[in-house]
Motif scaffolding. Structure first.
Motif, PDB file in Angstrom:
ATOM      1  N   ALA A   1       0.838  -1.196   0.000  1.00 31.99           N
ATOM      2  CA  ALA A   1       0.000   0.000   0.000  1.00 31.99           C
ATOM      3  C   ALA A   1       0.875   1.249   0.000  1.00 31.99           C
ATOM      4  O   ALA A   1       1.895   1.319   0.685  1.00 31.99           O
ATOM      5  N   VAL A   2       0.450   2.243  -0.767  1.00 28.69           N
ATOM      6  CA  VAL A   2       1.247   3.464  -0.917  1.00 28.69           C
ATOM      7  C   VAL A   2       0.911   4.493   0.149  1.00 28.69           C
ATOM      8  O   VAL A   2       1.779   5.243   0.607  1.00 28.69           O
ATOM      9  N   TRP A   3      -0.352   4.523   0.568  1.00 28.85           N
ATOM     10  CA  TRP A   3      -0.798   5.617   1.434  1.00 28.85           C
ATOM     11  C   TRP A   3      -0.109   5.664   2.798  1.00 28.85           C
ATOM     12  O   TRP A   3       0.081   6.777   3.328  1.00 28.85           O
ATOM     13  N   PRO A   4       0.286   4.533   3.449  1.00 29.22           N
ATOM     14  CA  PRO A   4       0.986   4.684   4.734  1.00 29.22           C
ATOM     15  C   PRO A   4       2.311   5.437   4.594  1.00 29.22           C
ATOM     16  O   PRO A   4       2.604   6.335   5.393  1.00 29.22           O
ATOM     17  N   ALA A   5       3.107   5.072   3.588  1.00 30.33           N
ATOM     18  CA  ALA A   5       4.383   5.769   3.385  1.00 30.33           C
ATOM     19  C   ALA A   5       4.151   7.215   2.978  1.00 30.33           C
ATOM     20  O   ALA A   5       4.917   8.107   3.364  1.00 30.33           O
ATOM     21  N   GLN A   6       3.097   7.471   2.212  1.00 31.15           N
ATOM     22  CA  GLN A   6       2.787   8.843   1.809  1.00 31.15           C
ATOM     23  C   GLN A   6       2.436   9.696   3.023  1.00 31.15           C
ATOM     24  O   GLN A   6       2.897  10.839   3.151  1.00 31.15           O
ATOM     25  N   ALA A   7       1.627   9.154   3.923  1.00 33.40           N
ATOM     26  CA  ALA A   7       1.274   9.901   5.139  1.00 33.40           C
ATOM     27  C   ALA A   7       2.504  10.143   6.001  1.00 33.40           C
ATOM     28  O   ALA A   7       2.685  11.251   6.548  1.00 33.40           O
ATOM     29  N   GLN A   8       3.355   9.141   6.159  1.00 29.74           N
ATOM     30  CA  GLN A   8       4.581   9.313   6.950  1.00 29.74           C
ATOM     31  C   GLN A   8       5.484  10.374   6.331  1.00 29.74           C
ATOM     32  O   GLN A   8       6.053  11.202   7.046  1.00 29.74           O
ATOM     33  N   ARG A   9       5.617  10.345   5.021  1.00 31.18           N
ATOM     34  CA  ARG A   9       6.475  11.319   4.343  1.00 31.18           C
ATOM     35  C   ARG A   9       5.964  12.745   4.565  1.00 31.18           C
ATOM     36  O   ARG A   9       6.743  13.666   4.829  1.00 31.18           O
ATOM     37  N   ALA A  10       4.650  12.923   4.482  1.00 26.12           N
ATOM     38  CA  ALA A  10       4.079  14.253   4.682  1.00 26.12           C
ATOM     39  C   ALA A  10       4.258  14.720   6.125  1.00 26.12           C
ATOM     40  O   ALA A  10       4.614  15.884   6.373  1.00 26.12           O
ATOM     41  N   LEU A  11       4.016  13.828   7.096  1.00 24.80           N
ATOM     42  CA  LEU A  11       4.159  14.215   8.499  1.00 24.80           C
ATOM     43  C   LEU A  11       5.607  14.547   8.836  1.00 24.80           C
ATOM     44  O   LEU A  11       5.877  15.540   9.534  1.00 24.80           O
ATOM     45  N   ARG A  12       6.527  13.733   8.362  1.00 21.87           N
ATOM     46  CA  ARG A  12       7.943  14.039   8.617  1.00 21.87           C
ATOM     47  C   ARG A  12       8.352  15.360   7.958  1.00 21.87           C
ATOM     48  O   ARG A  12       9.148  16.122   8.520  1.00 21.87           O
TER      49      ARG A  12
ATOM     50  N   VAL B   1       4.624  31.067  12.508  1.00 22.42           N
ATOM     51  CA  VAL B   1       3.898  30.004  11.815  1.00 22.42           C
ATOM     52  C   VAL B   1       4.782  29.448  10.716  1.00 22.42           C
ATOM     53  O   VAL B   1       5.780  30.063  10.321  1.00 22.42           O
ATOM     54  N   ILE B   2       4.408  28.295  10.201  1.00 18.69           N
ATOM     55  CA  ILE B   2       5.130  27.700   9.079  1.00 18.69           C
ATOM     56  C   ILE B   2       4.686  28.406   7.796  1.00 18.69           C
ATOM     57  O   ILE B   2       3.484  28.553   7.552  1.00 18.69           O
ATOM     58  N   PRO B   3       5.601  28.859   6.958  1.00 16.16           N
ATOM     59  CA  PRO B   3       5.218  29.542   5.715  1.00 16.16           C
ATOM     60  C   PRO B   3       4.295  28.682   4.864  1.00 16.16           C
ATOM     61  O   PRO B   3       4.483  27.468   4.727  1.00 16.16           O
ATOM     62  N   GLY B   4       3.295  29.312   4.269  1.00 14.27           N
ATOM     63  CA  GLY B   4       2.299  28.574   3.504  1.00 14.27           C
ATOM     64  C   GLY B   4       2.840  27.905   2.266  1.00 14.27           C
ATOM     65  O   GLY B   4       2.362  26.831   1.869  1.00 14.27           O
ATOM     66  N   ASP B   5       3.857  28.504   1.615  1.00 13.54           N
ATOM     67  CA  ASP B   5       4.355  27.927   0.372  1.00 13.54           C
ATOM     68  C   ASP B   5       5.029  26.573   0.587  1.00 13.54           C
ATOM     69  O   ASP B   5       5.056  25.738  -0.328  1.00 13.54           O
ATOM     70  N   VAL B   6       5.560  26.324   1.789  1.00 11.47           N
ATOM     71  CA  VAL B   6       6.171  25.027   2.066  1.00 11.47           C
ATOM     72  C   VAL B   6       5.200  24.090   2.778  1.00 11.47           C
ATOM     73  O   VAL B   6       5.345  22.870   2.718  1.00 11.47           O
ATOM     74  N   LEU B   7       4.195  24.668   3.444  1.00 10.97           N
ATOM     75  CA  LEU B   7       3.244  23.846   4.200  1.00 10.97           C
ATOM     76  C   LEU B   7       2.140  23.268   3.327  1.00 10.97           C
ATOM     77  O   LEU B   7       1.755  22.106   3.491  1.00 10.97           O
ATOM     78  N   THR B   8       1.633  24.060   2.392  1.00  6.27           N
ATOM     79  CA  THR B   8       0.472  23.635   1.600  1.00  6.27           C
ATOM     80  C   THR B   8       0.687  22.325   0.853  1.00  6.27           C
ATOM     81  O   THR B   8      -0.177  21.436   0.904  1.00  6.27           O
ATOM     82  N   PRO B   9       1.813  22.125   0.154  1.00  5.98           N
ATOM     83  CA  PRO B   9       1.997  20.831  -0.527  1.00  5.98           C
ATOM     84  C   PRO B   9       2.021  19.645   0.442  1.00  5.98           C
ATOM     85  O   PRO B   9       1.515  18.571   0.104  1.00  5.98           O
TER      86      PRO B   9
ATOM     87  N   GLU C   1      -0.601  16.514   0.478  1.00  4.75           N
ATOM     88  CA  GLU C   1      -0.150  15.130   0.394  1.00  4.75           C
ATOM     89  C   GLU C   1      -0.708  14.301   1.541  1.00  4.75           C
ATOM     90  O   GLU C   1      -1.155  13.157   1.335  1.00  4.75           O
ATOM     91  N   PHE C   2      -0.729  14.865   2.734  1.00  6.67           N
ATOM     92  CA  PHE C   2      -1.238  14.132   3.890  1.00  6.67           C
ATOM     93  C   PHE C   2      -2.737  13.885   3.759  1.00  6.67           C
ATOM     94  O   PHE C   2      -3.226  12.778   4.038  1.00  6.67           O
ATOM     95  N   ARG C   3      -3.493  14.898   3.331  1.00  9.51           N
ATOM     96  CA  ARG C   3      -4.944  14.749   3.211  1.00  9.51           C
ATOM     97  C   ARG C   3      -5.296  13.658   2.209  1.00  9.51           C
ATOM     98  O   ARG C   3      -6.176  12.828   2.461  1.00  9.51           O
ATOM     99  N   HIS C   4      -4.603  13.617   1.092  1.00 11.22           N
ATOM    100  CA  HIS C   4      -4.912  12.608   0.082  1.00 11.22           C
ATOM    101  C   HIS C   4      -4.457  11.217   0.533  1.00 11.22           C
ATOM    102  O   HIS C   4      -5.070  10.211   0.138  1.00 11.22           O
ATOM    103  N   ALA C   5      -3.411  11.141   1.354  1.00 11.72           N
ATOM    104  CA  ALA C   5      -3.010   9.846   1.901  1.00 11.72           C
ATOM    105  C   ALA C   5      -4.098   9.302   2.816  1.00 11.72           C
ATOM    106  O   ALA C   5      -4.424   8.106   2.784  1.00 11.72           O
ATOM    107  N   VAL C   6      -4.695  10.176   3.619  1.00  5.64           N
ATOM    108  CA  VAL C   6      -5.778   9.749   4.516  1.00  5.64           C
ATOM    109  C   VAL C   6      -6.991   9.304   3.706  1.00  5.64           C
ATOM    110  O   VAL C   6      -7.613   8.271   4.007  1.00  5.64           O
ATOM    111  N   LEU C   7      -7.348  10.049   2.668  1.00  3.51           N
ATOM    112  CA  LEU C   7      -8.494   9.681   1.844  1.00  3.51           C
ATOM    113  C   LEU C   7      -8.260   8.350   1.137  1.00  3.51           C
ATOM    114  O   LEU C   7      -9.173   7.512   1.042  1.00  3.51           O
ATOM    115  N   ALA C   8      -7.038   8.143   0.651  1.00  5.96           N
ATOM    116  CA  ALA C   8      -6.734   6.874  -0.009  1.00  5.96           C
ATOM    117  C   ALA C   8      -6.808   5.716   0.977  1.00  5.96           C
ATOM    118  O   ALA C   8      -7.299   4.624   0.649  1.00  5.96           O
ATOM    119  N   GLY C   9      -6.339   5.931   2.188  1.00  8.02           N
ATOM    120  CA  GLY C   9      -6.418   4.892   3.201  1.00  8.02           C
ATOM    121  C   GLY C   9      -7.845   4.557   3.574  1.00  8.02           C
ATOM    122  O   GLY C   9      -8.217   3.385   3.728  1.00  8.02           O
TER     123      GLY C   9
END
Length: 487
Positions: A343-354, A370-378, A382-390
């Motif tokens: 499954a791809v989504w567990p590694a995708q979620a971990q990558r986004a969280l890290r 705060v964390i700048p939006g240009d680096v946070l948004t992607p 990625e994390f949201r779509h990993a959760v949806l895929a899971g």
């Protein structure tokens, strides 16, 4: 004219026989079907038990909440980081001290005491070497040694004197000497506290060790009295520490199990932590026990914790919000990666969280609120779509929430979907920690310290140990409540 019945067709008998045989076969098939159904149920139950056993054997500190102390149990699969480290070190480890490991060496220093050794006996000429001329030291050997410790009985005699004016004066009782004809000195009491609290020596062995090393005969009750006496000195410190944690803007909370009381019973060590202070309390895992620790009921900051539901209870009406520990989430997604190979989504979620943890550290180092939006948004995308895929690949098992067991990762994914703000709260305020690593580490350490101090006593017993400017205090109440605090 008489009607003649036609003779029975021989094929009718064959048909009846075949019908009987078919009926018998149908009964046999029905019986086999029932047995097959029973066997299928047995196989399903055994398969479920096997999967449960395999899953339990694969649980370790890297993919579940079990403590690191169980990682080396027979048959248990070690965490992936340890497996990789072992693979890298295989065949490359040399004998002796390893690079980076702490070491110790002895050096010649000015001796505290010098012992002179002279030749003894007689010279071949017959003269006694005791009367020979001393030519000086030919070789010296330094040896690290401890003095022979033995308890001494000190009697404090308080004298009375009379001044020339006629007024009599009696000497006061020295500090550390109680108003009792017989007592134990403060150094021996301090040794008992040090052995039990800091060196984790059980009370009975502490008594035996003191007797063997110093010759002083003490009882188990004496050791307990030392703990109570020492703790009384830290009562105000413990109260102050809890007040400082309660007043903090962000605090980490965690809990871990501890064997306590009669055999087979366990309790929970509840910990509350800031960057400067730590507080521990021993109790159950209930809301009442967490409230009795004295911090969460009045805490008005951000609670950083794992996904345990009690930390998200509406009972804590003053808290400003929750932050789910990303270290725990990463560990849970590692469990998903092992449960669903490929499954791809567990590694995708971990990558986004890290990635979000890294940019949080970068923003904190730069002093950004705060964390700048240009680096946070992607990363959020990625994390949201990993959760949806899971969620799409791990469907929910129908049934009541509290009675139906869900597949691995389903409740984790629902938590990340339904409590998205509690997962990503740190991204909007760099003062909030993304992980609760300090709390998890301190709780594991606290378990080791509390374990040796927990005894069933009918009165309040506190333990304090001070070293190097740090104070570790353990508070225990009678019955089923206990606690620890350190600064």
């Amino acid at each position: 004219m008489t009607d003649v019945l036609p003779s029975e067709d021989p094929r009718d008998a064959v048909i009846r026989e075949q019908a009987e045989r078919l009926a018998l076969r149908d009964e046999q098939i029905a019986g086999h079907a029932e047995r097959i159904a029973v066997l299928e149920a047995v196989v399903a139950d055994l398969r479920e038990r096997l999967e449960s056993a395999l899953r339990a054997g694969s649980r370790n500190s890297g993919n579940s909440s079990v403590p690191p102390s169980v990682d080396d149990q027979p048959g248990r699969k070690p965490p992936r980081r340890e497996r990789r480290a072992a693979e890298r070190a295989a065949g490359k480890r040399k004998q002796g001290k390893q690079p980076g490991s702490p070491g110790a060496s002895m050096m010649r220093e000015v001796p505290d005491r010098t012992e002179d050794h002279f030749p003894e006996g007689a010279c071949p000429c017959g003269a006694d070497l005791a009367e020979a001329a001393d030519l000086g030291t030919v070789r010296s050997f330094q040896q690290e040694e401890v003095p022979a410790a033995s308890a001494e009985r000190v009697q404090h005699d308080l004298h009375e004197v009379r001044c020339a004016c006629g007024l009599a004066h009696a000497a006061p009782r020295p500090a550390g000497v109680p108003d009792s004809a017989l007592s134990v000195g403060p150094r021996l009491r301090a040794l008992a506290v040090y052995l039990v609290v800091f060196q984790h020596v059980p009370v009975e062995r502490c008594r035996l060790l003191i007797a063997d090393v110093t010759g002083a005969a003490v009882s188990d009750g004496f050791v307990h009295s030392c703990l109570a006496r020492a703790a009384s000195l830290a009562a105000e410190v413990v109260t102050l520490i809890r007040a400082l944690i309660t007043a903090s803007a962000v605090a980490g909370f965690d809990e871990t199990t501890l064997r306590s009381g009669p055999a087979g019973e366990k309790k929970y060590v509840h910990g509350a932590f800031t960057e400067l202070y730590s507080s521990f309390r021993l109790g159950s895992r209930s809301l009442d026990s967490m409230g009795n620790a004295g911090i969460l009921p009045d805490f008005a900051g951000i609670v950083v914790s794992d996904r345990y539901q009690n930390y998200f209870s509406t009972r804590w009406e003053h808290i400003a919000g929750n932050q789910a520990c990303l270290a725990h989430l990463l560990r849970d997604y590692e469990d998903c990666a092992e449960s669903y190979p490929g499954a791809v989504w567990p590694a995708q979620a971990q990558r986004a969280l890290r990635g979000m943890i890294r940019v949080w550290h970068a923003a904190l180092d730069q002093g950004l609120p705060v964390i700048p939006g240009d680096v946070l948004t992607p990363l959020e995308h990625e994390f949201r779509h990993a959760v949806l895929a899971g969620l799409a690949s791990v469907p929910r098992v129908p049934g009541p929430k509290n009675t139906v067991k869900q597949k691995p990762g389903r409740e984790l994914l629902e938590f990340c979907r339904d409590r998205r703000a509690d997962v990503l709260r740190f991204t909007a305020d760099t003062r909030i920690w993304p992980t609760n690593d300090r709390a998890s580490h301190c709780t594991s350490w606290g378990r080791c310290v509390v374990f040796v101090g927990v005894r069933w006593l009918g009165w309040l017993a506190d333990v304090i140990l001070a070293w190097g400017g740090d104070i570790f205090a353990c508070s225990r109440a009678a019955g089923d409540a206990a606690g620890v605090a350190s600064a």
